[in-house]
Motif scaffolding. Structure first.
Motif, mmCIF file in Angstrom:
data_model
loop_
_atom_site.group_PDB
_atom_site.id
_atom_site.type_symbol
_atom_site.label_atom_id
_atom_site.label_comp_id
_atom_site.label_asym_id
_atom_site.label_seq_id
_atom_site.Cartn_x
_atom_site.Cartn_y
_atom_site.Cartn_z
ATOM 1 N N TRP A 1 0.810 -1.213 0.000
ATOM 2 C CA TRP A 1 0.000 0.000 0.000
ATOM 3 C C TRP A 1 0.846 1.268 0.000
ATOM 4 N N ARG A 2 2.149 1.137 0.262
ATOM 5 C CA ARG A 2 3.000 2.329 0.300
ATOM 6 C C ARG A 2 3.228 2.910 -1.093
ATOM 7 N N VAL A 3 3.265 2.049 -2.091
ATOM 8 C CA VAL A 3 3.450 2.511 -3.475
ATOM 9 C C VAL A 3 2.299 1.952 -4.307
ATOM 10 N N PRO A 4 1.239 2.733 -4.514
ATOM 11 C CA PRO A 4 0.102 2.237 -5.295
ATOM 12 C C PRO A 4 0.515 1.790 -6.691
ATOM 13 N N ARG A 5 -0.237 0.827 -7.219
ATOM 14 C CA ARG A 5 -0.076 0.313 -8.586
ATOM 15 C C ARG A 5 1.251 -0.414 -8.748
ATOM 16 N N THR A 6 1.786 -0.943 -7.656
ATOM 17 C CA THR A 6 3.035 -1.698 -7.701
ATOM 18 C C THR A 6 2.829 -3.062 -7.046
ATOM 19 N N LEU A 7 3.113 -4.126 -7.762
ATOM 20 C CA LEU A 7 2.951 -5.475 -7.237
ATOM 21 C C LEU A 7 4.063 -5.790 -6.236
ATOM 22 N N CYS A 8 3.676 -6.377 -5.091
ATOM 23 C CA CYS A 8 4.633 -6.753 -4.054
ATOM 24 C C CYS A 8 4.436 -8.208 -3.662
ATOM 25 N N LEU A 9 5.526 -8.870 -3.334
ATOM 26 C CA LEU A 9 5.506 -10.284 -2.986
ATOM 27 C C LEU A 9 5.215 -10.471 -1.502
ATOM 28 N N GLY A 10 4.455 -11.506 -1.201
ATOM 29 C CA GLY A 10 4.165 -11.806 0.194
ATOM 30 C C GLY A 10 3.343 -13.071 0.331
ATOM 31 N N ARG A 11 2.677 -13.220 1.489
ATOM 32 C CA ARG A 11 1.899 -14.410 1.783
ATOM 33 C C ARG A 11 0.491 -13.997 2.231
ATOM 34 N N VAL A 12 -0.471 -14.841 1.892
ATOM 35 C CA VAL A 12 -1.841 -14.677 2.374
ATOM 36 C C VAL A 12 -2.081 -15.744 3.421
ATOM 37 N N ILE A 13 -2.616 -15.327 4.577
ATOM 38 C CA ILE A 13 -2.818 -16.257 5.684
ATOM 39 C C ILE A 13 -4.301 -16.333 6.040
ATOM 40 N N SER A 14 -4.652 -17.388 6.729
ATOM 41 C CA SER A 14 -6.028 -17.581 7.173
ATOM 42 C C SER A 14 -6.284 -16.800 8.455
ATOM 43 N N ILE A 15 -7.557 -16.579 8.738
ATOM 44 C CA ILE A 15 -7.980 -15.899 9.968
ATOM 45 C C ILE A 15 -9.002 -16.794 10.681
ATOM 46 N N PRO A 16 -8.840 -17.055 11.976
ATOM 47 C CA PRO A 16 -7.829 -16.482 12.895
ATOM 48 C C PRO A 16 -6.600 -17.350 13.050
ATOM 49 N N GLU A 17 -6.530 -18.480 12.333
ATOM 50 C CA GLU A 17 -5.456 -19.444 12.579
ATOM 51 C C GLU A 17 -4.079 -18.899 12.246
ATOM 52 N N GLY A 18 -4.010 -18.082 11.180
ATOM 53 C CA GLY A 18 -2.723 -17.550 10.760
ATOM 54 C C GLY A 18 -1.899 -18.515 9.944
ATOM 55 N N THR A 19 -2.524 -19.584 9.423
ATOM 56 C CA THR A 19 -1.798 -20.550 8.607
ATOM 57 C C THR A 19 -1.673 -20.052 7.172
ATOM 58 N N LEU A 20 -0.648 -20.521 6.497
ATOM 59 C CA LEU A 20 -0.377 -20.085 5.126
ATOM 60 C C LEU A 20 -1.446 -20.600 4.163
ATOM 61 N N ILE A 21 -1.988 -19.704 3.353
ATOM 62 C CA ILE A 21 -2.905 -20.086 2.275
ATOM 63 C C ILE A 21 -2.150 -20.163 0.959
ATOM 64 N N ASP A 22 -1.366 -19.117 0.653
ATOM 65 C CA ASP A 22 -0.607 -19.121 -0.605
ATOM 66 C C ASP A 22 0.407 -17.981 -0.576
ATOM 67 N N ARG A 23 1.439 -18.131 -1.383
ATOM 68 C CA ARG A 23 2.387 -17.056 -1.650
ATOM 69 C C ARG A 23 1.997 -16.419 -2.972
ATOM 70 N N GLY A 24 2.017 -15.095 -3.012
ATOM 71 C CA GLY A 24 1.614 -14.431 -4.240
ATOM 72 C C GLY A 24 1.946 -12.960 -4.221
ATOM 73 N N LEU A 25 1.219 -12.190 -5.016
ATOM 74 C CA LEU A 25 1.450 -10.762 -5.188
ATOM 75 C C LEU A 25 0.217 -9.982 -4.761
ATOM 76 N N ALA A 26 0.449 -8.760 -4.299
ATOM 77 C CA ALA A 26 -0.648 -7.861 -3.930
ATOM 78 C C ALA A 26 -0.376 -6.484 -4.509
ATOM 79 N N VAL A 27 -1.456 -5.771 -4.848
ATOM 80 C CA VAL A 27 -1.318 -4.443 -5.426
ATOM 81 C C VAL A 27 -2.473 -3.578 -4.934
#
Length: 303
Positions: free
Chosen positions: A49-75
């Motif tokens: 969110w610091r640089v709009p329109r820029t894809l960043c790498l990271g992980r998506v986790i479940s709630i509330p467990e916090g377990t990994l769902i997938d690695r991917g990009l967010a924009v």
């Protein structure tokens, strides 16, 4: 274009899968005031969110467990510079139903709700990102069955029809103003076009509207296609004709009368027009109850 202003009841955050199922990539979209608050709860990685329109790498986790769902990009797309005109977040993840389902469940747990059918486009229309003709074209692009249908939908989405309609609207508005001036100030020396010129302008606009209506009927045929029933007596070659048009053995063909007992539908593209071909049971007098039911269905298809 309307100014950027999120309004009730669309202040809630909506989410949905923005890509078709079964592909190599899942794009999951969030839109609405507070979408960043929702996205941050399920995201672990670079602060996209610091640089709009820029894809960043990271992980998506479940709630509330916090377990990994997938690695991917967010924009992040800051409104009004987004599809809907609102703040928008997209997660670009690996394809597969399980990934999409778990990510959506996490976003719902974080406070989003499922978008209704067409709600992203409705918000784009309400926020002035699309006019009504463009909003309709979005659905036409998605449902296009041929290159011609796709090309027509893309032209409308690009604003071609909207520009024509706005120009006609502006011309009619000017003509109405001139007519009112003629009626309200008949004795004034105003610089107004003569009545004959105004009549010619009205006739020209009517001709353009009629042409639009004609192209509209053709466009409807290109988008929705036509339905053609192949009807006749037994062994007239109905099923053979269907197979010939399709270029494959879709219907069973024998020399025995009454082989086709039920209607059989198949889609073909003829001149880039989608045509739903319906093979029907041969129509004749018969005591066979199964064949009689097939003939009744043939008549229903004709009707």
């Amino acid at each position: 274009m309307h100014t950027y202003q999120q309004k009730d009841p669309d202040d809630d955050v909506i989410t949905a899968l923005a890509t078709g199922t079964g592909g190599a990539l899942n794009v999951i979209r969030l839109s609405g005031r507070g979408c960043l608050d929702v996205a941050r709860q399920v995201w672990r990685g670079k602060k996209f969110w610091r640089v709009p329109r820029t894809l960043c790498l990271g992980r998506v986790i479940s709630i509330p467990e916090g377990t990994l769902i997938d690695r991917g990009l967010a924009v992040f797309f800051k409104g009004p510079h987004s599809y809907t005109g609102e703040d928008v977040v997209e997660f670009h993840l690996h394809g597969g139903g399980a990934v999409a389902r778990q990510c959506l469940q996490a976003l719902l747990a974080a406070g989003a709700r499922f978008a209704e059918a067409g709600e992203f486009t409705r918000r784009a229309f309400l926020n002035g990102k699309l006019d009504l003709t463009q909003a309709e074209a979005v659905n036409d692009v998605i449902r296009a069955h041929s290159e011609l249908a796709l090309r027509l939908a893309q032209r409308q989405l690009d604003g071609a029809l909207g520009k024509v309609l706005r120009r006609l609207y502006d011309e009619l508005t000017m003509l109405r103003a001139d007519c009112e001036a003629h009626l309200d100030f008949p004795d004034e020396d105003l610089d107004l076009p003569p009545v004959s010129e105004m009549e010619a302008s009205v006739s020209r606009i009517i001709d353009q509207v009629n042409r639009l209506l004609q192209t509209g009927r053709m466009g409807e045929m290109v988008r929705q296609g036509v339905r053609v029933a192949i009807v006749g007596p037994p062994n007239a070659g109905k099923s053979s004709l269907l197979n010939c048009i399709l270029g494959q053995d879709r219907a069973i063909v024998t020399h025995f009368p009454g082989t086709t007992r039920d209607t059989l539908e198949a889609l073909a593209h003829i001149g880039q027009i989608p045509v739903c071909l319906v093979d029907t049971a041969g129509i004749r007098e018969t005591d066979n109850p199964i064949e009689q039911e097939g003939i009744r269905r043939s008549f229903r298809t004709i009707a």
